[in-house]
Design a protein around this motif. Structure first.
Motif, PDB file in Angstrom:
ATOM      1  N   GLY A 169       3.531   3.670   4.283  1.00 28.11           N
ATOM      2  CA  GLY A 169       3.017   4.678   3.360  1.00 28.11           C
ATOM      3  C   GLY A 169       1.622   5.111   3.749  1.00 28.11           C
ATOM      4  O   GLY A 169       1.244   5.082   4.927  1.00 28.11           O
ATOM      5  N   ALA A 170       0.843   5.515   2.766  1.00 32.90           N
ATOM      6  CA  ALA A 170      -0.532   5.948   3.026  1.00 32.90           C
ATOM      7  C   ALA A 170      -1.347   4.799   3.622  1.00 32.90           C
ATOM      8  O   ALA A 170      -1.226   3.660   3.172  1.00 32.90           O
ATOM      9  CB  ALA A 170      -1.180   6.427   1.727  1.00 32.90           C
ATOM     10  N   PRO A 171      -2.190   5.087   4.631  1.00 31.75           N
ATOM     11  CA  PRO A 171      -3.030   4.013   5.171  1.00 31.75           C
ATOM     12  C   PRO A 171      -3.953   3.412   4.123  1.00 31.75           C
ATOM     13  O   PRO A 171      -4.210   2.205   4.133  1.00 31.75           O
ATOM     14  CB  PRO A 171      -3.829   4.714   6.279  1.00 31.75           C
ATOM     15  CG  PRO A 171      -3.055   5.945   6.601  1.00 31.75           C
ATOM     16  CD  PRO A 171      -2.386   6.364   5.343  1.00 31.75           C
TER      17      PRO A 171
ATOM     18  N   ASN B  73       2.220   2.101  -5.247  1.00 33.39           N
ATOM     19  CA  ASN B  73       2.194   2.468  -3.824  1.00 33.39           C
ATOM     20  C   ASN B  73       2.524   1.238  -2.967  1.00 33.39           C
ATOM     21  O   ASN B  73       1.680   0.769  -2.189  1.00 33.39           O
ATOM     22  CB  ASN B  73       0.818   3.013  -3.439  1.00 33.39           C
ATOM     23  CG  ASN B  73       0.422   4.242  -4.223  1.00 33.39           C
ATOM     24  OD1 ASN B  73       0.730   5.364  -3.836  1.00 33.39           O
ATOM     25  ND2 ASN B  73      -0.262   4.046  -5.340  1.00 33.39           N
ATOM     26  N   PRO B  74       3.749   0.715  -3.077  1.00 32.25           N
ATOM     27  CA  PRO B  74       4.070  -0.542  -2.379  1.00 32.25           C
ATOM     28  C   PRO B  74       4.080  -0.425  -0.864  1.00 32.25           C
ATOM     29  O   PRO B  74       4.022  -1.441  -0.170  1.00 32.25           O
ATOM     30  CB  PRO B  74       5.470  -0.879  -2.914  1.00 32.25           C
ATOM     31  CG  PRO B  74       6.048   0.440  -3.310  1.00 32.25           C
ATOM     32  CD  PRO B  74       4.883   1.235  -3.840  1.00 32.25           C
ATOM     33  N   ARG B  75       4.131   0.788  -0.329  1.00 32.34           N
ATOM     34  CA  ARG B  75       4.170   0.970   1.121  1.00 32.34           C
ATOM     35  C   ARG B  75       2.791   1.160   1.737  1.00 32.34           C
ATOM     36  O   ARG B  75       2.644   1.175   2.956  1.00 32.34           O
ATOM     37  CB  ARG B  75       5.044   2.184   1.464  1.00 32.34           C
ATOM     38  CG  ARG B  75       6.493   2.046   1.036  1.00 32.34           C
ATOM     39  CD  ARG B  75       7.266   3.343   1.245  1.00 32.34           C
ATOM     40  NE  ARG B  75       8.638   3.224   0.789  1.00 32.34           N
ATOM     41  CZ  ARG B  75       9.657   2.858   1.562  1.00 32.34           C
ATOM     42  NH1 ARG B  75       9.432   2.596   2.833  1.00 32.34           N
ATOM     43  NH2 ARG B  75      10.876   2.755   1.077  1.00 32.34           N
ATOM     44  N   ALA B  76       1.760   1.339   0.915  1.00 32.58           N
ATOM     45  CA  ALA B  76       0.409   1.564   1.429  1.00 32.58           C
ATOM     46  C   ALA B  76      -0.127   0.307   2.113  1.00 32.58           C
ATOM     47  O   ALA B  76       0.327  -0.809   1.846  1.00 32.58           O
ATOM     48  CB  ALA B  76      -0.521   1.994   0.300  1.00 32.58           C
ATOM     49  N   THR B  77      -1.116   0.498   2.977  1.00 33.58           N
ATOM     50  CA  THR B  77      -1.678  -0.630   3.724  1.00 33.58           C
ATOM     51  C   THR B  77      -2.909  -1.210   3.038  1.00 33.58           C
ATOM     52  O   THR B  77      -3.019  -2.428   2.872  1.00 33.58           O
ATOM     53  CB  THR B  77      -2.049  -0.196   5.150  1.00 33.58           C
ATOM     54  OG1 THR B  77      -0.902   0.396   5.771  1.00 33.58           O
ATOM     55  CG2 THR B  77      -2.503  -1.393   5.980  1.00 33.58           C
ATOM     56  N   PHE B  78      -3.864  -0.344   2.640  1.00 28.48           N
ATOM     57  CA  PHE B  78      -5.108  -0.805   2.022  1.00 28.48           C
ATOM     58  C   PHE B  78      -5.336  -0.089   0.697  1.00 28.48           C
ATOM     59  O   PHE B  78      -4.910   1.056   0.505  1.00 28.48           O
ATOM     60  CB  PHE B  78      -6.313  -0.528   2.938  1.00 28.48           C
ATOM     61  CG  PHE B  78      -6.313  -1.300   4.227  1.00 28.48           C
ATOM     62  CD1 PHE B  78      -6.695  -2.632   4.255  1.00 28.48           C
ATOM     63  CD2 PHE B  78      -5.920  -0.694   5.413  1.00 28.48           C
ATOM     64  CE1 PHE B  78      -6.696  -3.334   5.447  1.00 28.48           C
ATOM     65  CE2 PHE B  78      -5.919  -1.388   6.606  1.00 28.48           C
ATOM     66  CZ  PHE B  78      -6.310  -2.719   6.624  1.00 28.48           C
ATOM     67  N   PHE B  79      -6.057  -0.784  -0.187  1.00 26.97           N
ATOM     68  CA  PHE B  79      -6.471  -0.208  -1.463  1.00 26.97           C
ATOM     69  C   PHE B  79      -7.992  -0.318  -1.552  1.00 26.97           C
ATOM     70  O   PHE B  79      -8.548  -1.417  -1.521  1.00 26.97           O
ATOM     71  CB  PHE B  79      -5.785  -0.931  -2.626  1.00 26.97           C
ATOM     72  CG  PHE B  79      -4.298  -0.702  -2.642  1.00 26.97           C
ATOM     73  CD1 PHE B  79      -3.740   0.317  -3.387  1.00 26.97           C
ATOM     74  CD2 PHE B  79      -3.461  -1.486  -1.851  1.00 26.97           C
ATOM     75  CE1 PHE B  79      -2.377   0.554  -3.365  1.00 26.97           C
ATOM     76  CE2 PHE B  79      -2.100  -1.263  -1.820  1.00 26.97           C
ATOM     77  CZ  PHE B  79      -1.551  -0.239  -2.583  1.00 26.97           C
ATOM     78  N   TRP B  80      -8.624   0.848  -1.621  1.00 27.76           N
ATOM     79  CA  TRP B  80     -10.083   0.923  -1.655  1.00 27.76           C
ATOM     80  C   TRP B  80     -10.503   1.251  -3.080  1.00 27.76           C
ATOM     81  O   TRP B  80     -10.278   2.360  -3.552  1.00 27.76           O
ATOM     82  CB  TRP B  80     -10.571   1.981  -0.675  1.00 27.76           C
ATOM     83  CG  TRP B  80     -12.065   2.211  -0.676  1.00 27.76           C
ATOM     84  CD1 TRP B  80     -13.028   1.394  -1.180  1.00 27.76           C
ATOM     85  CD2 TRP B  80     -12.746   3.343  -0.130  1.00 27.76           C
ATOM     86  NE1 TRP B  80     -14.279   1.938  -0.990  1.00 27.76           N
ATOM     87  CE2 TRP B  80     -14.134   3.130  -0.344  1.00 27.76           C
ATOM     88  CE3 TRP B  80     -12.320   4.508   0.521  1.00 27.76           C
ATOM     89  CZ2 TRP B  80     -15.084   4.059   0.064  1.00 27.76           C
ATOM     90  CZ3 TRP B  80     -13.270   5.419   0.933  1.00 27.76           C
ATOM     91  CH2 TRP B  80     -14.642   5.200   0.705  1.00 27.76           C
ATOM     92  N   TYR B  81     -11.118   0.270  -3.737  1.00 25.45           N
ATOM     93  CA  TYR B  81     -11.664   0.552  -5.063  1.00 25.45           C
ATOM     94  C   TYR B  81     -13.067   1.120  -4.901  1.00 25.45           C
ATOM     95  O   TYR B  81     -13.910   0.527  -4.206  1.00 25.45           O
ATOM     96  CB  TYR B  81     -11.726  -0.695  -5.956  1.00 25.45           C
ATOM     97  CG  TYR B  81     -12.376  -0.323  -7.259  1.00 25.45           C
ATOM     98  CD1 TYR B  81     -11.639   0.318  -8.249  1.00 25.45           C
ATOM     99  CD2 TYR B  81     -13.746  -0.508  -7.466  1.00 25.45           C
ATOM    100  CE1 TYR B  81     -12.251   0.760  -9.417  1.00 25.45           C
ATOM    101  CE2 TYR B  81     -14.356  -0.077  -8.628  1.00 25.45           C
ATOM    102  CZ  TYR B  81     -13.597   0.563  -9.592  1.00 25.45           C
ATOM    103  OH  TYR B  81     -14.207   1.012 -10.740  1.00 25.45           O
TER     104      TYR B  81
END
Length: 320
Positions: free
Chosen positions: A69-71, A135-143
């Motif tokens: 998914g989304a990077p 977004n289970p396919r995303a790689t990173f989550f930036w808060y």
């Protein structure tokens, strides 16, 4: 004298099958019903497995899709009581950046989560967990706090900061977790591909206005541990910020997955207690943060206006 027969024969007593003949048509029907039951049961079993994999219940299925998914997903929690015009400008700041690099955004309200009597600043933790579910396919989550602006949209954070090779060059090792003299220090032998959470320090300690977690089961554990009701009930002076410092210092499983990087990489302070070596915002930095501008009768919209003007000037130049 022989025993008397009972009117209730034992359950294991054999029955005389030959005394009640079964017509061939009925026998065929019973066979078809039995076969239908077996087939339906098997299909039901497959359906349950499929649902569990879709929901992330199967670790293999969840791991297989991460990265497709989304990077990066940018998560910013919004206070619904804030100035709506300022909120829209903050959202657009993230959306423009995300569109440029193929990222996604998520803007929940701080009232969306059951915080009970805890400060609303705690909402960032379940918000990231919520974004992971969406977004289970995303790689990173930036808060990124609403008190921050992305000032250099040309920098893609996933390549600028988050590749294993880059992290190994940037990590600050053997550093007190809480400055200046915490006895707990960051590990000195971590590999970049083992890092699952990236944070910075300001002058006072670990910050949580801007942090990154890598998607996966460990990230879920980390966020759940941070949001544990026992920590929210401790009444820490700085709420979730001090809770984060607590679990990083006293849970080796978390410190072993954490990279501390220079503050100016994605958390520079335009004002406030910046790290004396590398925390003050300079032109060209990815992010400018205005810590506390939403408290103590300050006004984020006013404090950020000059930076919004700079961004608008850059946009006009890029269009000409």
């Amino acid at each position: 004298m022989p025993p008397r027969k009972t009117s209730r024969p034992p359950p294991y007593a054999a029955r005389n099958q030959s005394s009640i003949p079964i017509p061939p048509a009925l026998r065929n029907l019973l066979r078809r019903d039995k076969l239908r039951t077996i087939v339906l049961g098997f299909l039901g079993f497959l359906t349950i497995i499929w649902l569990l994999r879709r929901m992330g219940g199967g670790s293999g299925g969840a791991a297989a899709v991460i990265g497709s998914g989304a990077p990066v997903v940018i998560v910013t929690v919004i206070d619904p009581r804030a100035n709506s015009a300022w909120v829209e400008k903050v959202k657009r700041n993230r959306e423009d950046y995300a569109s440029r690099h193929g990222y996604a955004t998520f803007f929940p309200n701080n009232t969306d989560y059951p915080l009970k009597s805890s400060p609303l600043s705690w909402a960032k933790v379940p918000a990231v967990r919520h974004a992971m579910a969406l977004n289970p396919r995303a790689t990173f989550f930036w808060y990124l706090d609403s008190t921050a602006l992305i000032m250099n949209p040309s920098i893609a954070i996933h390549s600028h900061l988050l590749t294993p090779a880059r992290l190994e060059k940037l990590m600050i090792v053997n550093e007190p977790v809480v400055p200046p003299d915490s006895v707990i220090k960051t590990f000195g032998n971590l590999k970049g591909d083992r890092i699952d959470v990236v944070v910075t320090q300001d002058k006072e300690g670990i910050t949580q206005s801007s942090f990154v977690v890598r998607n996966g089961e460990w990230a879920k554990y980390f966020l759940d541990a941070w949001f544990d009701p026992i920590y929210r009930s401790y009444n820490f002076q700085k709420a979730e910020a001090h809770a984060l410092e607590h679990i990083v210092q006293w849970h080796g499983t978390i410190l072993a997955k954490l990279a501390l990087v220079p503050q100016n990489l994605f958390n520079s302070y335009a004002s406030g207690p910046a790290h004396p070596k590398n925390g003050q915002y300079r032109e060209g930095d990815l992010v400018a943060v205005f810590p506390g501008c939403d408290r103590d009768k300050r006004n984020c919209a006013d404090e950020m206006q000059a930076f919004f003007d700079v961004l608008e000037g850059k946009n006009k130049d890029s269009q000409n």
